[in-house]
Every structure is written in C-alpha cells, then in structure tokens.
Design a protein around this motif. Structure first.
Motif, short mmCIF file in Angstrom:
data_model
loop_
_atom_site.label_atom_id
_atom_site.label_comp_id
_atom_site.label_asym_id
_atom_site.label_seq_id
_atom_site.Cartn_x
_atom_site.Cartn_y
_atom_site.Cartn_z
N GLY A 11 4.12 9.87 34.38
CA GLY A 11 3.11 8.97 34.91
C GLY A 11 3.59 7.54 34.66
N ALA A 12 3.36 6.66 35.63
CA ALA A 12 3.92 5.30 35.55
C ALA A 12 3.16 4.38 34.60
N GLN A 13 1.94 4.75 34.23
CA GLN A 13 1.00 3.78 33.66
C GLN A 13 1.24 3.40 32.20
N LYS A 14 2.45 3.63 31.72
CA LYS A 14 2.75 3.26 30.34
C LYS A 14 3.89 2.24 30.27
N ASN A 15 5.04 2.61 30.85
CA ASN A 15 6.20 1.71 30.78
C ASN A 15 6.62 1.08 32.09
N GLY A 72 -1.68 5.67 38.97
CA GLY A 72 -1.76 6.05 40.37
C GLY A 72 -0.50 6.67 40.93
N VAL A 73 0.63 6.46 40.25
CA VAL A 73 1.88 7.05 40.76
C VAL A 73 2.58 7.80 39.62
N THR A 74 3.11 8.97 39.96
CA THR A 74 3.88 9.78 39.02
C THR A 74 5.28 9.92 39.58
N VAL A 75 6.27 9.65 38.73
CA VAL A 75 7.67 9.78 39.14
C VAL A 75 8.15 11.19 38.81
N SER A 77 0.18 0.89 43.82
CA SER A 77 0.80 1.28 42.54
C SER A 77 2.32 1.30 42.64
N VAL A 78 2.84 1.82 43.76
CA VAL A 78 4.30 1.86 43.95
C VAL A 78 4.84 0.44 44.08
N TYR A 79 4.10 -0.42 44.77
CA TYR A 79 4.49 -1.83 44.94
C TYR A 79 4.63 -2.53 43.59
N VAL A 80 3.62 -2.34 42.71
CA VAL A 80 3.68 -2.99 41.39
C VAL A 80 4.81 -2.36 40.56
N MET A 81 4.94 -1.04 40.63
CA MET A 81 6.00 -0.36 39.88
C MET A 81 7.37 -0.89 40.28
#
Length: 367
Positions: free
Chosen positions: A195-199, A204-207, A245-249
């Motif tokens: 999940g992207a929401q840590k680092n 909203g997005v999972t790699v 979410s992908v845009y911010v990531m």
C-alpha cells in the motif's frame, strides 16, 4: 520552521508526505499543466494521465532496479485487498501456501488466504509478540504455491533484516511500510505488494511487482479488478484507477530520486531509528521497547513509558503533552497500546531529534 509546517506527523499511515510534494500538488490542484482542469477531473484515458501512470511505473523500476521480467501494477483495495488478490492469483498452482505469521498484518493475510486454499503456518504463533522464530525452526512445504511474509509489521514493530530461504518456492512479500526505505533484490521475490500510504504516496493505490511467469493462472472466482494478469494487460487502467493517488505517488517517487534514491533513504532510516533507540537506552528503561533487539523495526517503533510494562497514566500524559507541541499520531495501535513513532521517508532527522528532546524533558519531569 513556519507555523504552517510546525506539525510533526509520526502517523503509521496515512502518513507524512514530503512538504515539497504537497506544495507542488497545491500549485497544480486547480489547473494541471495550465489545462484549466484539475488532474482529479481528467479522464483516466487521457494522454496526461497515461504519462503519469507510465512515469510512476518507470520510477519504481529505476529506484528498485526492477528486472525486465517483472511487471509493475497499480491496484486498489489497499494491502488488505492484496491479501485476497495474492491468494486468488497464485494459490492455484498447488492449492496451498506457506505463511510466516510475525504480527497483525501477516496474521490477517493468512486468515484471508485460508478462504481460497490450504494455509500452512511455517511456525506456531510466536511465544511472545515482538519476535521472529529462528529460520532453522520453520517447517516449509516444498509443494507450496508460495511462501508469504510481511517484511515490516507496522503494528507490532517487527522487521525482517534478511530474506527467508524458500528453496525454489516463490516468495511473496508485503512491503507496505518498508518499500523504498532500503535496498531490495527484487529478483529474489515472486511478488511484492505494498500500500502506498506510508512511504510513497497517499491512500488509494497499492503497488504490485510480480514476476511475469507467475501471471496467467488466476482462480476462476478472481474478480477482474484483482486479476494480476488482466491488470497487467490493461496497464493498470482496467477501470477508473485512483488517478489522484497515482499522480501524488509519482511526485513522491521523483522526490526520492532527487534526494539520493533508495540508498539515501536507507542511510537516513538507519540514522533516524538509531536516534530514537539510543534515547530509550539512555533513559534507563523509562522508555522501553518491547521488541527483540535483532528484529526491531527501523520504521515503526513501539515503546512504553514509565517502564517495560508501561504506565497508562504517564502514557496518556505523554501523548497530551506531545500534542501541545504539535507532535501528532504517536498513540500505539489500539490492539497493542503504548506509544508508536513511525519514521517513514518523509519524516526528517530534525523531526526525530525534536521527539527525542521532548522525551528527555518528559523523563526529567516524571522519571
């Protein structure tokens, strides 16, 4: 530090994002690339979003040196969705899988996988929380479809400092809270989820990084939104993805590149966690970490206040006083209690130094 930047966020996720990235997002929020529209309003089939989608995949490939025979997918459903997706995509090979349960999240993953096939726990539940049984005691099944483990348990503060030896069985690893904090030899894994929401971004997005020979054999019941083979074929745009979410990531990944890449993040991670663990040692157990020393996380650090068992009254006071200093989200997970500081990539050494200084002053007053 200006007043708008004075909050120190030690949250476990959603977590702190680089201020620089947030400023960039703010500047583009109403009009992306002078289009007069926000990226949030644009079609996921637009050339603008296609570029963001491809740039984000390429950034992950570069930062982690992902070999050419691995595919990078962006999915929804968080790590929890990926627990089911992994089983539905990979368990079909033999109908069973090995799980190393070292804490809350690997436990939830094993429970989810048991809905789709036979789950073999490679060691009994650890005698005490905060430990990983020696690898020599593990019971592996040579016929397993994969061996699953969680690289860093966000709730429990336990981290693997090695990659388990699975013989020829593909390894599946949940790296939600450790991705991009240390060098990883991707070729040792069959599949990495995070999940992207840590680092690396907002929720909203999972790699998913998956070796291509593991594609192509999902269970018939696997929904298309969780089907790795299908998502890969559609270049992660099967349906409307979490475009914002992908845009911010993608911006966070560029920030990591600009700031020295994974090597620099790993160095800072070691320095930040050392600051905090050293402060605990110097406090003569007033601040105490319950995790076995050899498996302590560099990223999510639980500790008790007032001695090894913790003093709930003092811990409540610690959290109250920390918030007055704008140090937020330090409360331990509801299932564990105590205090937890999460030191993700966007958390600076200065942030950790401020926390340590507060801990020292708190001990002087109440120790």
């Amino acid at each position: 530090m200006g007043s708008s930047q004075s909050a120190l966020n030690f949250g476990a996720g959603p977590a702190k994002l680089p201020r620089e990235v947030l400023s960039e997002v703010q500047n583009e929020l109403l009009s992306f690339k002078d289009s007069g529209m926000s990226l949030m309003e644009m079609s996921h089939r637009s050339k603008e979003y296609s570029k963001i989608n491809n740039d984000a995949q390429n950034a992950i490939r570069q930062l982690l040196n992902v070999p050419d025979n691995y595919k990078i997918l962006f999915m929804q459903g968080g790590g929890t969705g990926a627990f089911a997706a992994v089983a539905m995509n990979l368990m079909n090979r033999t109908g069973s899988a090995d799980y190393a349960v070292t804490g809350t999240w690997s436990g939830k993953a094993a429970k989810e996988a048991a809905k789709y096939g036979k789950v073999n726990l490679v060691f009994p539940k650890a005698d005490k929380p905060g430990s990983i049984p020696a690898e020599s005691t593990w019971t592996l099944n040579s016929n397993a479809s994969y061996l699953y483990y969680c690289d860093n348990e966000t709730v429990d503060g336990v981290e693997f400092h090695y990659i388990p030896n699975s013989k020829d069985v593909p390894i599946v690893c949940d790296m939600s809270s450790s991705i991009m904090t240390k060098h990883v030899d991707v070729s040792k894994f069959g599949c990495i989820i995070g999940g992207a929401q840590k680092n690396i971004g907002p929720a909203g997005v999972t790699v998913v990084i998956i070796r291509e020979d593991l594609l192509g054999n999902p269970m018939q019941i696997c929904p298309s939104v969780f089907d790795f083979t299908h998502i890969n074929k559609e270049n992660s745009v099967h349906n409307t993805p979490a475009t914002f979410s992908v845009y911010v990531m993608e911006k966070v990944l560029q920030w990591i590149k600009k700031n020295g890449g994974v090597a620099a993040m790993e160095k800072q991670s070691a320095e930040k966690s050392k600051l905090l663990y050293d402060a605990m040692i110097q406090s003569n157990n007033f601040f105490s970490c319950p995790i076995d020393e050899d498996v302590r996380s560099r990223i999510n650090i639980p500790f008790r206040v007032g001695g090894p068992q913790g003093n709930e009254e003092l811990e409540a006071k610690f959290l109250e006083e920390a918030e007055k200093l704008k140090m937020y989200q330090l409360k331990g997970h509801r299932s564990v209690g105590g205090i937890r500081a999460s030191l993700y990539n966007a958390v600076t050494s200065e942030d950790v130094t401020s926390l340590v200084k507060f801990m020292e002053e708190f001990k002087k007053r109440y120790g």
